[in-house]
Design a protein around this motif. Structure first.
Motif, PDB file in Angstrom:
ATOM      1  N   UNK A   1       0.835  -1.206   0.000  1.00  0.00           N
ATOM      2  CA  UNK A   1       0.000   0.000   0.000  1.00  0.00           C
ATOM      3  C   UNK A   1       0.868   1.254   0.000  1.00  0.00           C
ATOM      4  N   UNK A   2       1.903   1.257   0.822  1.00  0.00           N
ATOM      5  CA  UNK A   2       2.779   2.425   0.846  1.00  0.00           C
ATOM      6  C   UNK A   2       3.427   2.644  -0.516  1.00  0.00           C
ATOM      7  N   UNK A   3       3.887   1.564  -1.141  1.00  0.00           N
ATOM      8  CA  UNK A   3       4.542   1.690  -2.446  1.00  0.00           C
ATOM      9  C   UNK A   3       3.582   2.255  -3.489  1.00  0.00           C
ATOM     10  N   UNK A   4       2.318   1.832  -3.459  1.00  0.00           N
ATOM     11  CA  UNK A   4       1.352   2.315  -4.448  1.00  0.00           C
ATOM     12  C   UNK A   4       1.019   3.781  -4.210  1.00  0.00           C
ATOM     13  N   UNK A   5       0.900   4.167  -2.949  1.00  0.00           N
ATOM     14  CA  UNK A   5       0.654   5.583  -2.640  1.00  0.00           C
ATOM     15  C   UNK A   5       1.816   6.434  -3.134  1.00  0.00           C
ATOM     16  N   UNK A   6       3.039   5.989  -2.860  1.00  0.00           N
ATOM     17  CA  UNK A   6       4.202   6.753  -3.328  1.00  0.00           C
ATOM     18  C   UNK A   6       4.242   6.796  -4.860  1.00  0.00           C
ATOM     19  N   UNK A   7       3.894   5.669  -5.509  1.00  0.00           N
ATOM     20  CA  UNK A   7       3.913   5.625  -6.968  1.00  0.00           C
ATOM     21  C   UNK A   7       2.913   6.606  -7.559  1.00  0.00           C
ATOM     22  N   UNK A   8       1.688   6.612  -7.036  1.00  0.00           N
ATOM     23  CA  UNK A   8       0.685   7.556  -7.535  1.00  0.00           C
ATOM     24  C   UNK A   8       1.135   9.004  -7.287  1.00  0.00           C
ATOM     25  N   UNK A   9       1.684   9.266  -6.122  1.00  0.00           N
ATOM     26  CA  UNK A   9       2.149  10.612  -5.839  1.00  0.00           C
ATOM     27  C   UNK A   9       3.271  11.037  -6.757  1.00  0.00           C
ATOM     28  N   UNK A  10       4.121  10.085  -7.158  1.00  0.00           N
ATOM     29  CA  UNK A  10       5.270  10.436  -7.999  1.00  0.00           C
ATOM     30  C   UNK A  10       4.852  10.907  -9.385  1.00  0.00           C
ATOM     31  N   UNK A  11       3.662  10.528  -9.860  1.00  0.00           N
ATOM     32  CA  UNK A  11       3.203  10.985 -11.176  1.00  0.00           C
ATOM     33  C   UNK A  11       2.931  12.486 -11.188  1.00  0.00           C
ATOM     34  N   UNK A  12       2.849  13.086 -10.014  1.00  0.00           N
ATOM     35  CA  UNK A  12       2.613  14.526  -9.915  1.00  0.00           C
ATOM     36  C   UNK A  12       3.829  15.237  -9.317  1.00  0.00           C
ATOM     37  N   UNK A  13       4.975  14.592  -9.475  1.00  0.00           N
ATOM     38  CA  UNK A  13       6.208  15.151  -8.939  1.00  0.00           C
ATOM     39  C   UNK A  13       6.503  16.529  -9.537  1.00  0.00           C
ATOM     40  N   UNK A  14       6.086  16.738 -10.790  1.00  0.00           N
ATOM     41  CA  UNK A  14       6.341  18.032 -11.429  1.00  0.00           C
ATOM     42  C   UNK A  14       5.585  19.164 -10.735  1.00  0.00           C
ATOM     43  N   UNK A  15       4.590  18.822  -9.907  1.00  0.00           N
ATOM     44  CA  UNK A  15       3.856  19.844  -9.166  1.00  0.00           C
ATOM     45  C   UNK A  15       4.514  20.181  -7.831  1.00  0.00           C
ATOM     46  N   UNK A  16       5.576  19.465  -7.484  1.00  0.00           N
ATOM     47  CA  UNK A  16       6.233  19.669  -6.194  1.00  0.00           C
ATOM     48  C   UNK A  16       7.372  20.680  -6.314  1.00  0.00           C
ATOM     49  N   UNK A  17       7.542  21.535  -5.319  1.00  0.00           N
ATOM     50  CA  UNK A  17       8.709  22.439  -5.347  1.00  0.00           C
ATOM     51  C   UNK A  17      10.030  21.693  -5.287  1.00  0.00           C
ATOM     52  N   UNK A  18      10.009  20.435  -4.793  1.00  0.00           N
ATOM     53  CA  UNK A  18      11.245  19.657  -4.728  1.00  0.00           C
ATOM     54  C   UNK A  18      11.713  19.189  -6.098  1.00  0.00           C
ATOM     55  N   UNK A  19      10.824  19.225  -7.099  1.00  0.00           N
ATOM     56  CA  UNK A  19      11.195  18.740  -8.429  1.00  0.00           C
ATOM     57  C   UNK A  19      12.262  19.598  -9.091  1.00  0.00           C
ATOM     58  N   UNK A  20      12.427  20.823  -8.626  1.00  0.00           N
ATOM     59  CA  UNK A  20      13.432  21.699  -9.221  1.00  0.00           C
ATOM     60  C   UNK A  20      14.842  21.219  -8.941  1.00  0.00           C
ATOM     61  N   UNK A  21      15.029  20.512  -7.850  1.00  0.00           N
ATOM     62  CA  UNK A  21      16.374  20.053  -7.481  1.00  0.00           C
ATOM     63  C   UNK A  21      16.475  18.542  -7.331  1.00  0.00           C
ATOM     64  N   UNK A  22      15.346  17.823  -7.436  1.00  0.00           N
ATOM     65  CA  UNK A  22      15.360  16.372  -7.241  1.00  0.00           C
ATOM     66  C   UNK A  22      14.616  15.694  -8.378  1.00  0.00           C
ATOM     67  N   UNK A  23      15.185  14.641  -8.970  1.00  0.00           N
ATOM     68  CA  UNK A  23      14.491  13.928 -10.044  1.00  0.00           C
ATOM     69  C   UNK A  23      13.305  13.138  -9.510  1.00  0.00           C
ATOM     70  N   UNK A  24      12.421  12.795 -10.412  1.00  0.00           N
ATOM     71  CA  UNK A  24      11.253  12.000 -10.024  1.00  0.00           C
ATOM     72  C   UNK A  24      11.690  10.623  -9.548  1.00  0.00           C
ATOM     73  N   UNK A  25      11.214  10.146  -8.379  1.00  0.00           N
ATOM     74  CA  UNK A  25      11.561   8.800  -7.909  1.00  0.00           C
ATOM     75  C   UNK A  25      11.086   7.734  -8.901  1.00  0.00           C
ATOM     76  N   UNK A  26      11.958   6.822  -9.250  1.00  0.00           N
ATOM     77  CA  UNK A  26      11.660   5.794 -10.253  1.00  0.00           C
ATOM     78  C   UNK A  26      10.974   4.596  -9.593  1.00  0.00           C
ATOM     79  N   UNK A  27       9.756   4.780  -9.125  1.00  0.00           N
ATOM     80  CA  UNK A  27       9.068   3.742  -8.360  1.00  0.00           C
ATOM     81  C   UNK A  27       8.397   2.689  -9.230  1.00  0.00           C
ATOM     82  N   UNK A  28       8.382   2.885 -10.544  1.00  0.00           N
ATOM     83  CA  UNK A  28       7.790   1.864 -11.404  1.00  0.00           C
ATOM     84  C   UNK A  28       8.544   0.544 -11.306  1.00  0.00           C
TER      85      UNK A  28
END
Length: 604
Positions: free
Chosen positions: A228-255
């Motif tokens: 469950x935690x992995x799926x929540x993180x995976x869904x959240x990662x699809x919106x990584x471009x909406x995070x202020x952290x995306x400017x300095x951190x790449x999208x987590x490769x949770x696939x």
């Protein structure tokens, strides 16, 4: 050393004669005159029999004796089994769940890393007729940690109590590492931000998790399986471009966790609980790594497992009178309706028999109170997405009746007289009209959950008219005038509602989770438009219907690369279009290039 008999300090701690004969715990309130057993029988406790002398302890290595029933454990109000043979691993020991918004603790929820709570149905070997004769303590429990019964409520004159049997997970072939998060911790940095993104962009479209603060508390206490935690993180990662952290951190490769999650879910179905249901639901809405012409493999098999797991833990039962926390009662109701929507929608899309029948569930319709916080408050935004989810559930009730009316194996909609098909269809269409009046929020086009609703309604209307059209196409029932009317019933909603909606998506910024049902409904509409073209009886009809089909196709093509839910319907459409019209179907090479360029994640 000789073992002597311990004197009883008071009559309160001494078992009565009836309990001594049955060798059960004598459960008696502090000021009660009779224990639970004698009260149940309507007699007074007596204390005439003296206790028997204990035998010598077993020699080393001898089998441990059966544990006595007690009422002291925080988990079941019974005593822990002290024998080495039945000790649970450290990962499955009792935890104390921090108090959440409604004050819930481990004693009033059915989520435990060490035990599973299974519904005991009326025809099972441990049926209510047997379980009602057991003597329950003040927390409505009976038994020990190897097997216990939890009576939910006391029942009424109209309904009997509901019973759950409780087993340790190590008796259920538990997946021993299901609560281990080492693997996902190594792949998922910034987990708090991924959770925030999930609740901002996913939860509003699909509210199947606890409120965020409860979810975070359960995660901290170790109550959530890694899947469950992995799926929540995976869904959240699809919106990584909406995070202020995306400017300095790449999208987590949770696939990379896809295969691991699926393996976990197969094992976790042996120890079902609410978290497993949530994980399966969310996994069924993950974006596919590759979109090919066939429907997503395994969708139906996993959907069937979802229904089975839900029935294992009694989600198909109304929990409002149960002795559970208010938060879990609300969550169980929401989860059941999410399962109902999924089962009916996927059965409709894939042409499979639904596994949920009207005789086997009784959960009442959702209300806004099911989405309120512990103080009964709702934000304006919460009211919007909660009403959208409720509307989807109500629409699925109509869909269920459409499936039963036209699309079961024995309905034979293509063999019944067309006027009989129209008579069956009309009440269903009236119900959809009433549904639109009940939920005026359908006018919006700026939220994924509203667009999903609008497309679902159009898909259902199309499916009803398609069934009537199929009855008309019988060789003995050809009627050109009636056929034109039925074609208009299908074509006009597509032309007047769906195509403008797709056009609006070209310029509207819509961010959030797209439910997989969008794909099924758009695919269904596209296939129906092709059938109308092939059923044309004149050149003019062929030209008009082909023009509508191509307009629909072109709208989907423009949205490739913008909204992921259009790609599968477009590929399904071209399976037949290429064979009918050849390469002249238009822009096929560019379409393929756009699909390959669609941004999903590295490694595709």
């Amino acid at each position: 050393m000789a073992f002597t008999q311990r004197p009883y300090r008071s009559r309160t701690s001494k078992p009565c004669d009836a309990c001594r004969r049955r060798r059960t715990a004598c459960i008696r309130g502090e000021w009660a005159d009779a224990c639970a057993l004698c009260s149940h029988r309507g007699v007074q406790c007596t204390f005439l029999t003296e206790p028997t002398r204990r035998s010598k302890p077993s020699a080393p290595g001898a089998p441990a004796s059966e544990p006595e029933v007690s009422t002291q454990s925080a988990l079941f109000s019974i005593r822990e089994d002290s024998s080495d043979q039945h000790r649970t691993s450290p990962a499955s020991q009792s935890h104390t769940l921090p108090h959440v918004t409604d004050g819930a603790t481990l004693s009033d929820i059915t989520l435990s890393p060490g035990h599973s709570f299974l519904y005991s149905g009326s025809s099972s070997d441990q049926d209510p007729h047997l379980l009602r004769h057991l003597v329950y303590d003040r927390s409505s429990r009976f038994g020990n940690t190897r097997w216990a019964v939890w009576r939910m409520g006391t029942g009424t004159t109209l309904s009997a109590p509901t019973y759950f049997t409780i087993y340790p997970n190590d008796h259920l072939d538990v997946h021993t590492s299901m609560y281990s998060t080492e693997r996902i911790n190594a792949l998922a940095p910034h987990q708090d931000e991924l959770i925030r993104l999930y609740y901002t962009y996913v939860h509003r479209s699909y509210p199947v998790l606890d409120p965020q603060e409860i979810f975070v508390a359960k995660r901290a206490a170790g109550y959530l399986p890694a899947s469950l935690l992995a799926i929540v993180y995976l869904h959240g990662s699809h919106f990584w471009h909406e995070s202020p952290l995306s400017e300095t951190n790449p999208r987590p490769a949770l696939e990379k966790l896809d295969g691991y999650i699926l393996t976990c879910l197969a094992h976790e179905s042996h120890t079902p609980n609410i978290a497993v249901v949530q994980a399966i639901l969310l996994f069924l809405h993950t974006r596919p790594r590759w979109v090919r012409a066939p429907n997503h493999p395994g969708t139906w098999a996993l959907s069937c497992m979802l229904v089975g797991v839900a029935q294992d833990i009694g989600l198909n039962l109304e929990p409002s009178s149960w002795t559970l926390s208010a938060a879990e009662r609300k969550l169980r109701r929401i989860l059941w309706w999410a399962i109902f929507v999924h089962d009916k929608s996927i059965a409709h899309w894939l042409g499979r028999p639904s596994h949920i029948t009207s005789q086997n569930w009784n959960v009442s319709p959702l209300t806004l109170d099911d989405f309120a916080d512990a103080e009964g408050k709702l934000s304006v935004e919460t009211v919007a997405w909660a009403n959208a989810f409720r509307a989807l559930c109500t629409l699925s009730m109509i869909l269920s009746d459409v499936l039963d009316t036209f699309y079961t194996i024995r309905s034979n909609f293509d063999r019944i007289p067309v006027h009989e098909a129209i008579t069956k269809a009309q009440p269903l269409l009236y119900r959809i009209d009433a549904w639109k009046q009940e939920y005026p929020l359908l006018e919006g086009a700026d939220k994924p959950y509203i667009i999903t609703l609008r497309i679902a309604a159009l898909g259902l209307i199309t499916s009803i008219h398609r069934a009537v059209f199929g009855a008309l196409r019988s060789p003995r029932q050809l009627d050109s005038q009636l056929e034109m009317q039925l074609v208009d019933n299908i074509a006009i909603p597509v032309q007047m509602e769906l195509i403008p909606l797709l056009a609006a998506l070209e310029t509207t910024s819509v961010t959030g989770l797209w439910l997989s049902y969008n794909k099924g409904n758009i695919t269904l509409i596209g296939s129906c438009l092709i059938a109308l073209v092939l059923a044309s009886f004149s050149d003019e009809n062929f030209r008009l219907r082909r023009e509508l089909l191509m307009t629909f196709r072109n709208r989907l093509e423009v949205l490739v690369g913008m909204h992921e839910f259009v790609e599968l319907p477009l590929r399904r459409l071209h399976l037949i279009l290429e064979e009918i019209f050849g390469a002249d179907v238009g822009s096929l090479n560019r379409l393929k290039e756009d699909c390959l360029a669609f941004p999903r994640w590295a490694g595709d």
